[in-house]
Write a protein that holds these residues in place. Sequence first.
Motif, PDB file in Angstrom:
ATOM      1  N   MET A   1       0.796  -1.437   0.080  1.00 28.08           N
ATOM      2  CA  MET A   1      -0.057  -0.359   0.421  1.00 28.08           C
ATOM      3  C   MET A   1       1.232   1.543  -0.291  1.00 28.08           C
ATOM      4  N   LEU A   2       1.900   1.144   0.504  1.00 30.04           N
ATOM      5  CA  LEU A   2       2.788   2.439   1.384  1.00 30.04           C
ATOM      6  C   LEU A   2       3.747   2.361   0.211  1.00 30.04           C
ATOM      7  N   ILE A   3       3.868   1.261  -1.589  1.00 30.46           N
ATOM      8  CA  ILE A   3       4.637   1.344  -1.906  1.00 30.46           C
ATOM      9  C   ILE A   3       4.032   2.291  -3.543  1.00 30.46           C
ATOM     10  N   ASP A   4       2.608   1.830  -3.493  1.00 33.80           N
ATOM     11  CA  ASP A   4       1.806   2.224  -4.408  1.00 33.80           C
ATOM     12  C   ASP A   4       0.956   3.527  -4.035  1.00 33.80           C
ATOM     13  N   ALA A   5       1.304   3.844  -3.211  1.00 37.08           N
ATOM     14  CA  ALA A   5       0.664   5.558  -2.175  1.00 37.08           C
ATOM     15  C   ALA A   5       1.772   5.911  -3.023  1.00 37.08           C
ATOM     16  N   GLU A   6       3.168   5.891  -2.900  1.00 31.66           N
ATOM     17  CA  GLU A   6       4.861   6.109  -3.767  1.00 31.66           C
ATOM     18  C   GLU A   6       4.081   6.483  -5.154  1.00 31.66           C
ATOM     19  N   TRP A   7       4.182   5.330  -5.625  1.00 33.32           N
ATOM     20  CA  TRP A   7       4.418   5.185  -7.307  1.00 33.32           C
ATOM     21  C   TRP A   7       3.029   6.533  -7.327  1.00 33.32           C
ATOM     22  N   ASP A   8       1.579   6.348  -7.076  1.00 32.58           N
ATOM     23  CA  ASP A   8       0.895   7.410  -7.975  1.00 32.58           C
ATOM     24  C   ASP A   8       1.047   8.092  -7.509  1.00 32.58           C
ATOM     25  N   GLU A   9       1.819   8.858  -6.253  1.00 31.33           N
ATOM     26  CA  GLU A   9       2.424  10.512  -5.702  1.00 31.33           C
ATOM     27  C   GLU A   9       2.868  10.623  -7.005  1.00 31.33           C
ATOM     28  N   ARG A  10       4.499  10.247  -7.359  1.00 30.42           N
ATOM     29  CA  ARG A  10       5.613  10.318  -8.352  1.00 30.42           C
ATOM     30  C   ARG A  10       5.021  10.682  -9.760  1.00 30.42           C
ATOM     31  N   HIS A  11       3.798   9.691  -9.900  1.00 29.65           N
ATOM     32  CA  HIS A  11       2.818   8.579 -11.160  1.00 29.65           C
ATOM     33  C   HIS A  11       2.456  10.891 -11.456  1.00 29.65           C
ATOM     34  N   ASN A  12       2.185  11.450 -10.370  1.00 28.66           N
ATOM     35  CA  ASN A  12       1.153  12.139 -10.938  1.00 28.66           C
ATOM     36  C   ASN A  12       1.841  13.364 -10.891  1.00 28.66           C
ATOM     37  N   ARG A  13       2.985  13.421 -10.230  1.00 25.81           N
ATOM     38  CA  ARG A  13       3.516  14.894 -10.663  1.00 25.81           C
ATOM     39  C   ARG A  13       4.175  15.383 -11.751  1.00 25.81           C
ATOM     40  N   ARG A  14       5.019  13.949 -12.194  1.00 25.13           N
ATOM     41  CA  ARG A  14       5.411  13.371 -13.646  1.00 25.13           C
ATOM     42  C   ARG A  14       4.607  14.517 -14.154  1.00 25.13           C
ATOM     43  N   ILE A  15       3.020  14.492 -14.610  1.00 23.82           N
ATOM     44  CA  ILE A  15       2.611  14.644 -15.433  1.00 23.82           C
ATOM     45  C   ILE A  15       1.751  16.093 -15.073  1.00 23.82           C
ATOM     46  N   GLU A  16       1.862  16.564 -14.252  1.00 23.92           N
ATOM     47  CA  GLU A  16       1.616  17.541 -13.786  1.00 23.92           C
ATOM     48  C   GLU A  16       2.641  18.677 -14.726  1.00 23.92           C
ATOM     49  N   ARG A  17       3.883  18.256 -13.970  1.00 28.94           N
ATOM     50  CA  ARG A  17       4.941  18.923 -14.823  1.00 28.94           C
ATOM     51  C   ARG A  17       5.680  18.718 -16.317  1.00 28.94           C
ATOM     52  N   SER A  18       5.220  17.712 -17.204  1.00 27.48           N
ATOM     53  CA  SER A  18       5.108  17.240 -17.965  1.00 27.48           C
ATOM     54  C   SER A  18       4.111  18.435 -19.253  1.00 27.48           C
ATOM     55  N   ILE A  19       3.160  19.005 -17.900  1.00 27.64           N
ATOM     56  CA  ILE A  19       1.377  19.244 -18.619  1.00 27.64           C
ATOM     57  C   ILE A  19       1.870  20.890 -18.520  1.00 27.64           C
ATOM     58  N   LYS A  20       2.572  21.049 -17.454  1.00 31.02           N
ATOM     59  CA  LYS A  20       3.454  22.747 -16.985  1.00 31.02           C
ATOM     60  C   LYS A  20       4.265  23.067 -17.893  1.00 31.02           C
ATOM     61  N   ASN A  21       5.546  22.696 -19.004  1.00 34.73           N
ATOM     62  CA  ASN A  21       6.075  22.214 -19.165  1.00 34.73           C
ATOM     63  C   ASN A  21       6.312  22.200 -20.746  1.00 34.73           C
ATOM     64  N   ALA A  22       4.705  22.041 -21.159  1.00 38.68           N
ATOM     65  CA  ALA A  22       3.894  21.794 -22.486  1.00 38.68           C
ATOM     66  C   ALA A  22       3.735  23.237 -22.786  1.00 38.68           C
ATOM     67  N   ARG A  23       3.228  23.688 -21.965  1.00 42.19           N
ATOM     68  CA  ARG A  23       3.235  25.282 -21.460  1.00 42.19           C
ATOM     69  C   ARG A  23       1.765  25.860 -22.912  1.00 42.19           C
ATOM     70  N   PHE A  24       0.216  24.904 -22.535  1.00 42.38           N
ATOM     71  CA  PHE A  24      -0.229  24.587 -23.444  1.00 42.38           C
ATOM     72  C   PHE A  24      -1.163  25.882 -23.418  1.00 42.38           C
ATOM     73  N   HIS A  25      -1.722  26.544 -24.575  1.00 40.18           N
ATOM     74  CA  HIS A  25      -2.273  28.103 -24.091  1.00 40.18           C
ATOM     75  C   HIS A  25      -2.976  28.056 -23.293  1.00 40.18           C
ATOM     76  N   TYR A  26      -4.639  26.267 -23.188  1.00 37.56           N
ATOM     77  CA  TYR A  26      -5.582  26.231 -22.515  1.00 37.56           C
ATOM     78  C   TYR A  26      -5.836  25.418 -22.095  1.00 37.56           C
ATOM     79  N   LYS A  27      -6.293  25.195 -21.014  1.00 38.24           N
ATOM     80  CA  LYS A  27      -6.627  23.538 -20.539  1.00 38.24           C
ATOM     81  C   LYS A  27      -7.878  22.572 -21.513  1.00 38.24           C
TER      82      LYS A  27
END
Length: 247
Positions: free
Chosen positions: A41-67
Amino acid sequence: MNEITTTKMKQMKLYGMHNAFKTAIESGKTDHYTLDQFIAMLIDAEWDERHNRRIERSIKNARFHYKSNIENIYFDASRNLDRNMVLRLAACDFVEKNHNVLITGSTGVGKSFLGTALGYQACIQGYNVSYYNTSKLFAKLKMAKADGSYLRELAKIERQDVIILDDFGLQALDSQNRITLLEIIEDRHNNGSIIVTSQIPVQGWYDIIGEKTIADAVLDRLIHQSHRIELQGESMRKKKGINKEQF
């Protein structure tokens, strides 16, 4: 003891594991798990947290004009937008195969929304994406040639798995922008995907690019192994009954 453990987790930047461990302790649910279940459970929680942060970084770095997202795309027969085709593209196999997506249609029909939604989906799938307004990109690269950073800027573009060239063809290309476009397309041929949105039908892109030899080279690489969507219908901005966040 638990407080020391949670502090160490935060110091080690195990934020997902920290939150899951703290929640389990505070809720008294630690007895609900066997030892291996608790560790999993702890490992799954950490994996999900890192996965979500990676997605957030990718979206931020993409510099989309809008969502925008696939779920808010408005499918209607009058738009000439095939749901099955869009959902296949949303699986991002086109990125894996280095294919392109060319989206054309008149003003307001949702070209940019659709292109950006596919870009968001690529970020979620773990790909590096960059959004560009085409005119602003060419202006930026002209300045880069003047200050000596041109090759560095091209290298940044080349490193992306997907680039979005939004509003391509609003004005005819001059000789410098023509060469720049060719260099971008050549760098990405069989090495990355391009999503292009344009008010101009694909057959009119020859006139936009201008010089026949370069236009042939660009369009041969761009159109080969591409998925084409020709949106139709009235402006989605004017269409009644459509949510402003739905295109």
